[in-house]
Write an enzyme that holds these catalytic residues in place. Structure first.
Site, PDB file in Angstrom:
ATOM      1  N   LEU A  62      -6.859  -0.623   4.589  1.00 47.27           N
ATOM      2  CA  LEU A  62      -6.626   0.666   4.929  1.00 47.27           C
ATOM      3  C   LEU A  62      -5.173   1.503   4.717  1.00 47.27           C
ATOM      4  CD1 LEU A  62      -8.234   0.992   8.692  1.00 47.27           C
ATOM      5  CD2 LEU A  62      -9.319   1.196   6.473  1.00 47.27           C
ATOM      6  N   CYS A  63      -4.790   0.783   3.608  1.00 46.04           N
ATOM      7  CA  CYS A  63      -3.537   1.376   2.783  1.00 46.04           C
ATOM      8  C   CYS A  63      -3.616   1.718   1.322  1.00 46.04           C
ATOM      9  CB  CYS A  63      -2.487   0.367   3.276  1.00 46.04           C
ATOM     10  SG  CYS A  63      -2.717  -1.251   2.841  1.00 46.04           S
ATOM     11  N   GLY A  64      -4.833   2.138   1.040  1.00 44.50           N
ATOM     12  CA  GLY A  64      -5.061   2.756  -0.229  1.00 44.50           C
ATOM     13  C   GLY A  64      -4.959   1.497  -1.312  1.00 44.50           C
TER      14      GLY A  64
END
Length: 290
Positions: free
Chosen positions: A90-92
């Site tokens: 969930l950090c690109g």
């Protein structure tokens, strides 16, 4: 067309997701400040260490007595890739960018007939690379239990690398991580750490230094320390980059959820208005039939 109940459930679901992404964005912003401060504080020390090593290295001649961490093994057949990524997603594109850089480097070495070994620091990089390089991965270092990166983690990884180097398991080691520039810019970086890539000092000075003990003995002590410092710096840069990337990704997700809620609400209102209009027409038509 979905029913009004389905639309209401969908809107409620997206609103719940939006609350989660907003909370994650705020948590990432709070963690980013601490991680960025730690990464920026480590940079001058690492740069100064490199300067000192450059001054020392410029005063010695490479020979049999030169530390192997500086001179190398005389071969570049076996390469060790130390790939540092995050433990969570969930950090690109943070994790995939580092893994892509390491994968391209590994494929290029394999095409040249070299032997590649990989140490994965972080679960996400391990999950990505094992699909293609399962046989090349020789160790996975899990840091999920570590709440805050400290010097002991960098030293632990450095000792593992040094032990493998002393055992003759590889000739060249390259460190992969993401250098933090800003919340929206993290730069995937490949840095060779064994043999140490040391640039001679370019600062103009007429000072002449005499070292006691000699440069070779000092380098033998400082080079392992420099390895730990560079790995520790990479971990701190990664920590800041991860939080910056997560903050940006969650901000985009929150905005997208808001747009989706607007579209779904408009669809719900139009469907409700159409249903009310249809019921009115049926009532009027029934009244006229009487």
């Amino acid at each position: 067309m979905p029913s009004l109940k389905d639309l209401r459930n969908r809107i409620a679901s997206v609103k719940a997701t939006q609350k989660i992404t907003k909370a994650m964005q705020m948590v990432a912003a709070a963690k980013l400040r601490r991680a960025q401060t730690a990464a920026e504080a480590a940079r001058p020390y690492a740069e100064r260490m490199a300067t000192v090593l450059g001054n020392l290295a410029s005063g010695i001649t490479v020979g049999p007595e030169t530390p192997r961490l500086l001179a190398g093994t005389g071969s570049d057949q076996v390469h060790l890739l130390i790939v540092c990524t995050a433990e969570r997603g969930l950090c690109g594109a943070f994790n995939s960018s580092i893994a892509r850089l390491a994968r391209d480097h590994a494929n290029r070495l394999l095409a040249e007939g070299k032997t590649v070994k990989i140490i994965c620091v972080g679960k996400k990089g391990y999950d990505i690379l094992r699909r293609q390089f399962a046989e090349q991965i020789i160790e996975f270092i899990d840091l999920r239990s570590v709440r805050q990166i400290g010097f002991e983690q960098g030293d632990m990884i450095a000792q593992k690398v040094l032990a493998r180097f002393e055992a003759g398991e590889f000739d060249v080691a390259t460190l992969f991580y993401s250098r933090f520039r800003s919340v929206i810019a993290q730069i995937p970086t490949a840095q060779q750490i064994i043999p140490a890539q040391i640039e001679a000092s370019t600062t103009a000075s007429d000072a002449v230094y005499e070292y006691e003990p000699d440069e070779g003995e000092i380098l033998a002590t400082l080079l392992p320390r420099n390895l730990t410092v560079q790995i520790f710096r990479a971990l701190l840069e990664n920590a800041a980059s991860e939080q910056g990337a997560r903050m940006s990704a969650m901000d985009n997700a929150t905005r997208n959820a808001g747009e989706m809620i607007k579209k779904q609400t408009m669809t719900y209102n139009r469907s409700r208005q159409a249903m009310i209009t249809k019921e009115l027409i049926e009532i009027i038509s029934g009244a006229e039939a009487l």
